[in-house]
Design a protein around this motif. Structure first.
Motif, PDB file in Angstrom:
ATOM      1  N   ARG A  17       0.998  -1.236  -0.015  1.00 49.86           N
ATOM      2  CA  ARG A  17       0.190   0.006   0.051  1.00 49.86           C
ATOM      3  C   ARG A  17       0.813   1.430  -0.075  1.00 49.86           C
ATOM      4  O   ARG A  17       1.870   1.291   0.737  1.00 49.86           O
ATOM      5  N   PRO A  18       0.557   2.322  -1.086  1.00 48.90           N
ATOM      6  CA  PRO A  18       1.403   3.475  -0.780  1.00 48.90           C
ATOM      7  C   PRO A  18       1.465   4.027   0.600  1.00 48.90           C
ATOM      8  O   PRO A  18       0.197   4.158   1.214  1.00 48.90           O
ATOM      9  N   LYS A  19       2.213   4.831   0.934  1.00 44.17           N
ATOM     10  CA  LYS A  19       2.868   5.202   2.372  1.00 44.17           C
ATOM     11  C   LYS A  19       2.591   6.799   2.009  1.00 44.17           C
ATOM     12  O   LYS A  19       3.140   7.229   0.968  1.00 44.17           O
ATOM     13  N   LEU A  20       2.056   7.445   2.991  1.00 42.80           N
ATOM     14  CA  LEU A  20       2.310   8.837   3.179  1.00 42.80           C
ATOM     15  C   LEU A  20       2.205   9.491   4.478  1.00 42.80           C
ATOM     16  O   LEU A  20       1.364   8.921   5.501  1.00 42.80           O
ATOM     17  N   ASP A  21       3.038  10.457   4.993  1.00 43.26           N
ATOM     18  CA  ASP A  21       3.130  10.521   6.273  1.00 43.26           C
ATOM     19  C   ASP A  21       2.452  11.879   6.406  1.00 43.26           C
ATOM     20  O   ASP A  21       1.904  12.520   5.613  1.00 43.26           O
ATOM     21  N   ALA A  22       2.061  12.215   7.711  1.00 48.05           N
ATOM     22  CA  ALA A  22       1.079  13.418   8.108  1.00 48.05           C
ATOM     23  C   ALA A  22       1.377  14.589   7.400  1.00 48.05           C
ATOM     24  O   ALA A  22       0.674  15.672   7.006  1.00 48.05           O
ATOM     25  N   ASN A  78      -7.425  11.717  -3.347  1.00 54.78           N
ATOM     26  CA  ASN A  78      -8.574  10.389  -3.236  1.00 54.78           C
ATOM     27  C   ASN A  78      -7.862   9.271  -3.000  1.00 54.78           C
ATOM     28  O   ASN A  78      -8.354   8.443  -2.460  1.00 54.78           O
ATOM     29  N   THR A  79      -6.549   9.156  -3.581  1.00 54.69           N
ATOM     30  CA  THR A  79      -5.771   7.689  -3.488  1.00 54.69           C
ATOM     31  C   THR A  79      -5.785   7.301  -1.852  1.00 54.69           C
ATOM     32  O   THR A  79      -5.807   6.286  -1.344  1.00 54.69           O
ATOM     33  N   PHE A  80      -5.267   8.488  -1.287  1.00 54.53           N
ATOM     34  CA  PHE A  80      -5.023   8.367   0.117  1.00 54.53           C
ATOM     35  C   PHE A  80      -6.237   8.697   0.991  1.00 54.53           C
ATOM     36  O   PHE A  80      -6.195   8.898   2.275  1.00 54.53           O
ATOM     37  N   ASN A  81      -7.556   8.755   0.569  1.00 53.15           N
ATOM     38  CA  ASN A  81      -8.785   9.116   1.118  1.00 53.15           C
ATOM     39  C   ASN A  81      -8.533  10.281   2.115  1.00 53.15           C
ATOM     40  O   ASN A  81      -9.029  10.483   3.139  1.00 53.15           O
ATOM     41  N   LEU A  82      -7.930  11.411   1.404  1.00 53.46           N
ATOM     42  CA  LEU A  82      -7.658  12.875   2.295  1.00 53.46           C
ATOM     43  C   LEU A  82      -8.766  13.534   1.761  1.00 53.46           C
ATOM     44  O   LEU A  82      -9.315  13.562   0.700  1.00 53.46           O
ATOM     45  N   SER A  83      -9.555  14.519   2.686  1.00 54.59           N
ATOM     46  CA  SER A  83     -10.289  15.374   2.399  1.00 54.59           C
ATOM     47  C   SER A  83      -9.972  16.457   1.362  1.00 54.59           C
ATOM     48  O   SER A  83      -8.910  17.031   1.715  1.00 54.59           O
ATOM     49  N   LEU A 134       5.163  10.429  -5.239  1.00 56.79           N
ATOM     50  CA  LEU A 134       4.703  11.965  -5.079  1.00 56.79           C
ATOM     51  C   LEU A 134       5.792  13.125  -5.181  1.00 56.79           C
ATOM     52  O   LEU A 134       5.503  13.861  -5.641  1.00 56.79           O
ATOM     53  N   ARG A 135       6.861  12.653  -4.428  1.00 55.81           N
ATOM     54  CA  ARG A 135       8.164  13.611  -4.611  1.00 55.81           C
ATOM     55  C   ARG A 135       8.585  13.822  -6.008  1.00 55.81           C
ATOM     56  O   ARG A 135       8.652  14.923  -6.652  1.00 55.81           O
ATOM     57  N   ALA A 136       8.394  12.722  -6.883  1.00 52.25           N
ATOM     58  CA  ALA A 136       8.716  12.824  -8.340  1.00 52.25           C
ATOM     59  C   ALA A 136       7.727  13.661  -9.037  1.00 52.25           C
ATOM     60  O   ALA A 136       8.054  14.589 -10.032  1.00 52.25           O
ATOM     61  N   GLN A 137       6.244  13.609  -8.679  1.00 51.99           N
ATOM     62  CA  GLN A 137       5.258  14.355  -9.410  1.00 51.99           C
ATOM     63  C   GLN A 137       5.407  15.900  -9.111  1.00 51.99           C
ATOM     64  O   GLN A 137       5.341  16.771  -9.937  1.00 51.99           O
ATOM     65  N   LEU A 138       5.972  16.146  -7.721  1.00 50.77           N
ATOM     66  CA  LEU A 138       6.192  17.317  -7.351  1.00 50.77           C
ATOM     67  C   LEU A 138       7.163  18.150  -8.153  1.00 50.77           C
ATOM     68  O   LEU A 138       7.410  19.290  -8.218  1.00 50.77           O
ATOM     69  N   ILE A 139       8.452  17.392  -8.325  1.00 48.67           N
ATOM     70  CA  ILE A 139       9.347  17.690  -9.104  1.00 48.67           C
ATOM     71  C   ILE A 139       9.052  17.907 -10.582  1.00 48.67           C
ATOM     72  O   ILE A 139       9.620  19.121 -11.030  1.00 48.67           O
ATOM     73  N   ASN A 140       8.155  17.273 -11.100  1.00 50.31           N
ATOM     74  CA  ASN A 140       7.749  17.579 -12.485  1.00 50.31           C
ATOM     75  C   ASN A 140       6.784  18.800 -12.396  1.00 50.31           C
ATOM     76  O   ASN A 140       6.758  19.630 -13.242  1.00 50.31           O
TER      77      ASN A 140
END
Length: 169
Positions: A17-22, A78-83, A134-140
């Motif tokens: 499962r993809p990870k994401l910190d707070a 949406n992938t991370f179910n964030l509001s 996500l880091r790679a996407q932000l670099i883009n």
């Protein structure tokens, strides 16, 4: 189960499962909210602008960069179910009061906003240590923003709206 040669690939539930910190979750939310605000401001400026080149540049920034980035950010949220933050209206139509704001003022406001956002990109990219994708996407995103910034510099010089400090001889 999928088989490629002698290799058997399991079902999706075996994938990590993809990870994401707070902190990264907050940055995604903040980036999306910032894009929403910038889109709304750009739409307002499109309504006020007189210069057809400025209008075209603003439209390119909206469609070519901002809207695409919003779509990516919303998908990741949406992938991370964030509001998702509240989204502004899709378009802004205002009465003609374009004499209130001059084209040069709008250009400079957008230009300075882009300068600040380039710094923000660098700070957010270095904060994404958990999620490589996500880091790679932000670099883009930052690269897209740098290209648009370069276009803004050239445009500002062409129009005489980019105030260049005096040269020392």
């Amino acid at each position: 189960m999928v088989q490629i040669g002698n290799i058997h690939l399991g079902k999706a539930e075996t994938a990590e499962r993809p990870k994401l910190d707070a902190g990264e979750a907050f940055i995604l939310w903040d980036l999306l909210l910032s894009r929403y605000d910038i889109i709304q401001k750009t739409q307002i400026y499109q309504n006020f602008a007189h210069d057809p080149d400025l209008k075209a540049l603003l439209a390119q920034g909206l469609a070519g960069v901002l809207e695409k980035q919003v779509n990516v950010l919303e998908k990741e949220m949406n992938t991370f179910n964030l509001s998702l933050p509240s989204r502004p209206p899709k378009s802004m139509r205002l009465p003609d009061v374009s004499a209130i704001i001059e084209d040069e003022f709008m250009f400079r406001d957008v230009f300075f906003g882009m300068q600040g956002f380039l710094d923000y990109h660098a700070r957010t990219i270095r904060s994404f240590t958990t999620n490589d994708k996500l880091r790679a996407q932000l670099i883009n995103f930052a690269v897209d923003e740098l290209h648009l910034f370069d276009l803004m510099v050239k445009f500002g010089k062409l129009k005489g709206w980019l105030r260049v400090p005096p040269f020392v001889l």
